[in-house]
Design a protein around this motif. Structure first.
Motif, PDB file in Angstrom:
ATOM      1  N   ALA A  13       0.837  -1.213   0.000  1.00 19.43           N
ATOM      2  CA  ALA A  13       0.000   0.000   0.000  1.00 19.43           C
ATOM      3  C   ALA A  13       0.866   1.255   0.000  1.00 19.43           C
ATOM      4  CB  ALA A  13      -0.929  -0.010   1.202  1.00 19.43           C
ATOM      5  N   LEU A  14       1.951   1.228   0.772  1.00 22.11           N
ATOM      6  CA  LEU A  14       2.853   2.384   0.799  1.00 22.11           C
ATOM      7  C   LEU A  14       3.549   2.586  -0.549  1.00 22.11           C
ATOM      8  CD1 LEU A  14       4.414   2.030   4.359  1.00 22.11           C
ATOM      9  CD2 LEU A  14       2.800   3.786   3.558  1.00 22.11           C
ATOM     10  N   ILE A  15       3.880   1.498  -1.216  1.00 18.72           N
ATOM     11  CA  ILE A  15       4.497   1.610  -2.543  1.00 18.72           C
ATOM     12  C   ILE A  15       3.514   2.221  -3.538  1.00 18.72           C
ATOM     13  CG2 ILE A  15       5.316   0.249  -4.523  1.00 18.72           C
ATOM     14  CD1 ILE A  15       6.710  -1.590  -2.489  1.00 18.72           C
ATOM     15  N   VAL A  16       2.271   1.770  -3.489  1.00 18.57           N
ATOM     16  CA  VAL A  16       1.247   2.336  -4.385  1.00 18.57           C
ATOM     17  C   VAL A  16       1.106   3.836  -4.133  1.00 18.57           C
ATOM     18  CG1 VAL A  16      -1.226   2.393  -4.890  1.00 18.57           C
ATOM     19  CG2 VAL A  16      -0.033   0.205  -4.734  1.00 18.57           C
ATOM     20  N   LEU A  17       0.990   4.214  -2.873  1.00 16.76           N
ATOM     21  CA  LEU A  17       0.860   5.643  -2.548  1.00 16.76           C
ATOM     22  C   LEU A  17       2.104   6.414  -2.978  1.00 16.76           C
ATOM     23  CD1 LEU A  17      -0.871   5.467   0.941  1.00 16.76           C
ATOM     24  CD2 LEU A  17      -1.829   6.377  -1.172  1.00 16.76           C
ATOM     25  N   GLY A  18       3.272   5.835  -2.763  1.00 13.67           N
ATOM     26  CA  GLY A  18       4.520   6.500  -3.156  1.00 13.67           C
ATOM     27  C   GLY A  18       4.601   6.711  -4.653  1.00 13.67           C
ATOM     28  N   VAL A  19       4.232   5.693  -5.421  1.00 16.23           N
ATOM     29  CA  VAL A  19       4.274   5.807  -6.883  1.00 16.23           C
ATOM     30  C   VAL A  19       3.286   6.867  -7.365  1.00 16.23           C
ATOM     31  CG1 VAL A  19       3.728   4.581  -9.032  1.00 16.23           C
ATOM     32  CG2 VAL A  19       5.155   3.482  -7.300  1.00 16.23           C
ATOM     33  N   VAL A  20       2.095   6.884  -6.803  1.00 15.72           N
ATOM     34  CA  VAL A  20       1.090   7.872  -7.219  1.00 15.72           C
ATOM     35  C   VAL A  20       1.548   9.285  -6.868  1.00 15.72           C
ATOM     36  CG1 VAL A  20      -1.269   8.690  -6.829  1.00 15.72           C
ATOM     37  CG2 VAL A  20      -0.838   6.259  -7.121  1.00 15.72           C
ATOM     38  N   ILE A  21       2.054   9.471  -5.674  1.00 14.32           N
ATOM     39  CA  ILE A  21       2.506  10.800  -5.256  1.00 14.32           C
ATOM     40  C   ILE A  21       3.701  11.254  -6.091  1.00 14.32           C
ATOM     41  CG2 ILE A  21       3.576  12.067  -3.338  1.00 14.32           C
ATOM     42  CD1 ILE A  21       1.687  10.416  -1.480  1.00 14.32           C
ATOM     43  N   GLU A  22       4.625  10.343  -6.378  1.00 10.47           N
ATOM     44  CA  GLU A  22       5.776  10.702  -7.214  1.00 10.47           C
ATOM     45  C   GLU A  22       5.335  11.030  -8.638  1.00 10.47           C
ATOM     46  OE1 GLU A  22       9.702  11.561  -8.117  1.00 10.47           O
ATOM     47  OE2 GLU A  22       8.688  11.359  -6.189  1.00 10.47           O
ATOM     48  N   SER A  23       4.351  10.298  -9.153  1.00 13.59           N
ATOM     49  CA  SER A  23       3.823  10.602 -10.487  1.00 13.59           C
ATOM     50  C   SER A  23       3.147  11.971 -10.512  1.00 13.59           C
ATOM     51  CB  SER A  23       2.833   9.527 -10.922  1.00 13.59           C
ATOM     52  OG  SER A  23       3.474   8.289 -11.082  1.00 13.59           O
ATOM     53  N   LEU A  24       2.465  12.309  -9.445  1.00 17.13           N
ATOM     54  CA  LEU A  24       1.873  13.650  -9.344  1.00 17.13           C
ATOM     55  C   LEU A  24       2.961  14.714  -9.280  1.00 17.13           C
ATOM     56  CD1 LEU A  24      -1.021  13.095  -6.809  1.00 17.13           C
ATOM     57  CD2 LEU A  24      -1.247  14.003  -9.110  1.00 17.13           C
ATOM     58  N   ARG A  25       3.976  14.457  -8.492  1.00 15.19           N
ATOM     59  CA  ARG A  25       5.055  15.429  -8.313  1.00 15.19           C
ATOM     60  C   ARG A  25       5.790  15.696  -9.624  1.00 15.19           C
ATOM     61  NH1 ARG A  25      10.214  16.057  -7.372  1.00 15.19           N
ATOM     62  NH2 ARG A  25      10.828  13.888  -7.567  1.00 15.19           N
TER      63      ARG A  25
END
Length: 126
Positions: A13-25
């Motif tokens: 779950a943390l990896i999914v959130l990290g990937v989404v946030i990094e893609s947004l950034r």
């Protein structure tokens, strides 16, 4: 639930959130597209931290196997994302058609002006 499964759920779950946030950034993903993925990641993190919550939610909904609830919710999120992308694709196709027509009209006008200019220049050279 074993400790390895518990930790794996939280890390995933943390990896999914990290990937989404990094893609947004990095502007690879727009905010309106990221909403569904952020929501799915947050729900997955909550379920990962509190796994009994999934069993409780499944019993409230009336689902016998909690994993089936996860599959149903996953399919529902993917369905909503698909509908959202279909709507945006329809808008983009319409805009593309309008732009192509505009470019064709501009191209026609340019050719007509070039022909008129060539005719004027040929009259001057006579």
């Amino acid at each position: 639930m074993s400790t390895v499964t518990y930790v794996f759920g939280i890390v995933a779950a943390l990896i999914v959130l990290g990937v989404v946030i990094e893609s947004l950034r990095r502007h690879h993903l727009r905010e309106r597209h990221a909403i569904w993925w952020l929501l799915a990641g947050i729900v997955a993190l909550i379920i990962g931290v509190f796994p009994d919550l999934l069993g409780w939610a499944a019993s409230i909904v009336g689902v016998t196997v909690p994993t089936n609830l996860v599959f149903f919710l996953s399919i529902a999120v993917l369905f909503l994302v698909s509908i959202q992308h279909s709507g945006e694709l329809t808008e983009l196709e319409s805009e593309t058609r309008t732009l192509a027509e505009s470019v064709a009209l501009q191209d026609l006008r340019i050719r007509e002006l070039e022909a008129a200019l060539a005719e004027i220049e040929s009259r001057r050279n006579r």
